[in-house]
Structure formats: C-alpha cells, structure tokens
Design an enzyme around this catalytic site. Structure first.
Site, short mmCIF file in Angstrom:
data_model
loop_
_atom_site.label_atom_id
_atom_site.label_comp_id
_atom_site.label_asym_id
_atom_site.label_seq_id
_atom_site.Cartn_x
_atom_site.Cartn_y
_atom_site.Cartn_z
N ASP A 302 34.36 51.24 11.19
CA ASP A 302 34.04 50.47 11.35
C ASP A 302 33.89 49.16 10.11
O ASP A 302 32.58 48.93 9.71
CB ASP A 302 32.86 50.30 12.45
CG ASP A 302 32.96 48.74 13.24
OD1 ASP A 302 34.68 47.32 12.86
OD2 ASP A 302 31.86 47.83 13.71
N GLU A 336 33.64 39.89 10.06
CA GLU A 336 34.13 39.83 11.94
C GLU A 336 32.63 40.35 12.63
O GLU A 336 32.66 39.95 13.70
CB GLU A 336 35.04 41.11 11.95
CG GLU A 336 35.98 41.10 12.90
CD GLU A 336 35.07 42.04 14.01
OE1 GLU A 336 35.23 42.14 15.28
OE2 GLU A 336 33.89 42.13 13.37
#
Length: 472
Positions: A302, A336
C-alpha cells in the site's frame, strides 16, 4: 488505500453509444455497438503481445524488482517526510531513464505529521506493554503521559449509552470487523466520539481482518468544536483481552504516552510521465497509484505495488513500440493516505480539461492475483469495458464489477469521468494494511506480472480506441 465506496447499479444495454469527441455528432456516436465490439476485438493480438511480454517475456518480474529496489533502499514514505521526497526524486529520474515523455513534477502542499516516541502500558490488573501505533494527525499527550482507567465499548451506540461512565477515562473500542469500509469509521471518528463524552484519550482496535499481534495505523479526523484527544490503534488481541476483563468487572488502568506532533504543511510533488497520443494528444487515459505510505513497514503493498504496476504499464506499451491515439498519463500521487491531498490539487489544476479525460484508473487495493476490474461509469461505457476485458481471456480475468472509485480518482468520477480500479484477491490485504507487515515479503512477482498485464491492456485499448468512453 481507498475506502470510499459508492454504489453503482445498472443493466447493460447494448445500444448505440454516445459522446466521444473524435467522430461524434450532436452528442451521438455514428457507430453501432457491433462496430465498437469489432474494433475492440481487433486488439486481440496486441493484448496477447502485452500479456506475453508481462507474464512470460523479458519484462516478467520487472515491476517487482523495481519496487523492491525502491522500498528496500528508501523505506516507508510518510507525507511530509524526507523519505517521501527522496522517493519522488528517485522516481522522477527512473521515469526519465525509462524513456517516457513529458516527465515532470507538479508541486503541491501536503500535511506533515510525525508520531515521535510512543508507548502504552497496562498498569492494572497487571503490567503489560501494549503494542500500539498512534493514528495520523493525532495530538500527543503531556510529557508525563495520560494515566487513566479504561472504558471498553464495542460500538458508538454503546459509548452513547454509557456516556456518563466515560468522563476522565481512556475509551477502548473493541468493535467487530465487518468490512473495511464499515469498520474504518471507528479509526477515523473514534477520538471525536470519545471526546464528546469527556474521555481523555481513545484506543481503537486495529481495523484488520486477521492479526498476529499487529497494530494497524491510519488517518483519523478531528472535528471543529470538539476537544482534541490523543488516539492510537492497538492490536485485536489486546482489545479483546480488555473486553473480556471488563466483562468480568476487572478494573483496567493504562498509561499512554505519545509525542506526536503536527508541523506546518510542506512542499511535495505529484510525479507525472506520459506516452503522448498520436492522434488525440489532448485527450487522456490516466493510470495511477500513490507513492506515499504510512511510516511503518515498507509501503510495498500500500501502495508501492499500485504505483509500480502503473509505471510498468507504460513501460510495456513503450517497449512494444505502441503509441495509442490518446495520451497515456501516469500519475504517482503524493499524500493519498492523508485523504487524497495530492490528487485533489491535481484535480484543481487540471479540471478545466475534464471533458478530455476518457478514463481515470487507480490501483490502490493491492497487486495480488487480479480477479477483474471495478468500474464506475455509464451503462454504455460499462458495455465497452466488458468487451475490453474480454481481451484478457487468455488470463481468465474478464469480470467487470461495480465500485471503480478510489481516493485519488474520485474527484474525476464525481465530475462524470469513467473510473476503474484493479480488483484482486483481498483475502490477505488487510492482514498487512498500514502495519509493520507491509513489506516486500507480502508481494508475489508472478501475481504482479498478471496485474501489470491487466492494467496495460485496459489502459492501452481505451486510449487507442477511436472514440472516448461515453458518459452518462
């Protein structure tokens, strides 16, 4: 990692298709759906060439090896950190060396938070060091820490029912894991709800489907007008243990120390590279992943994997000497994890050209073995995407499902641009998500090869078709 889920329902109607700039008149396509199907079918050999190069040819394992080199040498890449900015500069150089076009950095301002030293110790009924990770944007405790009795609850409803017991205590949430999108509200809102009833701090059971005593961090959100209290995640095991103790009427006391601090916003960049379109260069198919991560593990899953399969998609297309009619644009997002900060600023900068975006794609849910493509768009666009995915029959990956949204592409989707996300086997994803376990050991080069093939075929074909994807 994306967690905003929107519903999209629709029955596919194989009708004549509408609106895409090149050969559209008065908003209506001149072609029948059968003609579009035939156009897509003509890409069969190209799709096989991409698949062969990615999965069986000289490019196999390349995305894995590229990713390993970055995350092994740079490490995790938290918003505002030197590691993130080092990774951005390395990627800028990598994309230039790869021969991609219009490689550049677009400046943005991003949050800068650091966790500092932190600890949690159960003092009663026994001494026990609690594994924990402060949540992103949390304030710290006083230097001496916060020592208080614990109130364990399993839901916000229970917290409200027991509000009179919460004042002056540390609230521990032992909420059951249902799925990520439903359970993550305890991480994002747990501190606010605890503060509203007078708690001194909150500890949240990690939002994870499985645990081997691993805390999982992530962003949390304060609310104007509500006192800010320190907040952290703890392991599933410790949350369940304290829940059992509390059920037996045992008093629990914890000392929490956190040196977390928020600094002024700092400079960063979205990293951009392209293959310029041969016929409609002003029109764009965007492929993306985010380069930032949390400050634990390596940020390999991730979202290093998503960022690197997006880069690899352009590399494969370039290596095969292909140049689509539309511009293929790679964007590696910054910040993000703090709520799509870099992506929002990209949207603000480029939204004037929203009508020129045919498809926005984001991979941010792992790069395990793909099972299909998640898509959000008009029924007519969905029908086209089903035909595009049929080109991946050699890999037996042809599904088109709903929920194509992603944190970084939602701005475009909400403006009417079709959006797509890679769907893969999420069984293991939340074992490692936002934890020390997010390392290269989680990644599988063969599965990444397949993910790359899907990503490259879809992006190339949509970019090369004569018409843009129709909108609602």
């Amino acid at each position: 990692m994306k967690f905003l889920i929107f519903a999209y329902f629709g029955v596919v109607h194989l009708l004549s298709l509408c609106s895409g700039k090149p050969i559209y008149k008065n908003g209506v396509s001149k072609r029948t759906f059968q003609e579009v199907k035939e156009e897509i079918a003509s890409y069969g050999d190209t799709a096989k060439a991409i698949i062969n190069l990615a999965v069986y040819g000289k490019a196999q394992n390349r995305s894995y090896e590229r990713l390993a080199l970055l995350v092994d040498t740079v490490g995790p890449r938290l918003s505002g950190s030197k590691n993130l900015e080092k990774a951005i500069q390395i990627m800028y150089q990598n994309l230039q060396r790869d021969g991609l076009e219009n490689v550049h950095l677009e400046p943005v301002r991003i949050p800068h938070w650091e966790r500092g030293e932190e600890s949690a110790v159960m003092l009663e009924p026994r001494t026990h060091k609690i594994a924990m990770l402060g949540l992103g944007s949390s304030i710290g405790t006083p230097p001496e820490g916060i020592t208080a009795e614990v109130l364990v609850v399993t839901s916000f409803d229970e917290l409200q029912r027991r509000a009179s017991e919460a004042r002056g205590k540390i609230v521990v949430y032992n909420q059951p894991y249902i799925n990520y999108s439903k359970t993550v509200q305890y991480r994002t809102q747990g501190a606010v709800e605890a503060a509203k009833v007078g708690a001194l701090a909150s500890l949240i059971r990690s939002v994870a489907s499985f645990s081997i005593y691993s805390p999982h961090t992530g962003i949390q959100e304060y609310q104007d007008g509500v006192p800010k209290i320190p907040t952290a995640c703890i392991t599933v095991e410790d949350a369940e243990m304290m829940s059992r103790m509390a059920a037996n009427g045992i008093k629990i006391v914890i000392q929490l120390k956190m040196a977390a601090k928020t600094y002024p916003d700092t400079d960063s960049f979205n990293t951009v590279a392209e293959i310029t379109g041969s016929k409609y260069p002003e029109q764009v198919v965007l492929v993306s992943g985010h380069l930032d991560s949390w400050d634990v593990g390596q940020g390999a899953m991730d979202d290093g994997g998503g960022a690197f399969i997006s880069w690899e998609a352009l590399s494969l297309i370039k290596d095969l000497g292909l140049r689509p009619k539309r511009t293929l644009r790679l964007v590696l997002w910054t910040a993000e994890e703090q709520g799509g900060i870099g992506a929002f600023q990209y949207y603000q900068l480029h939204k004037v050209n929203v009508s020129n975006y045919s498809l926005v794609m984001e991979s941010d849910a792992g790069t395990f073995l793909p099972t299909g493509l998640q898509f959000t768009g008009s029924e007519k666009a969905r029908a086209i995407m089903e035909e595009v995915m049929s080109l991946l029959q050699p890999l037996n990956i042809t599904q088109v499902l709903s929920h194509g949204e992603g944190t970084d592409i939602n701005f475009w989707i909400q403006a009417g641009v079709p959006g797509a996300s890679l769907l893969d086997d999420l069984y293991k994803y939340f074992f490692f998500h936002h934890s020390h376990g997010d390392t290269m050991t989680v990644m599988d080069p063969k599965q990444m090869n397949v993910a790359v093939a899907v990503w490259a075929v879809v992006s190339y074909v949509v970019a090369d078709m004569e018409e843009m994807l129709p909108r609602s």
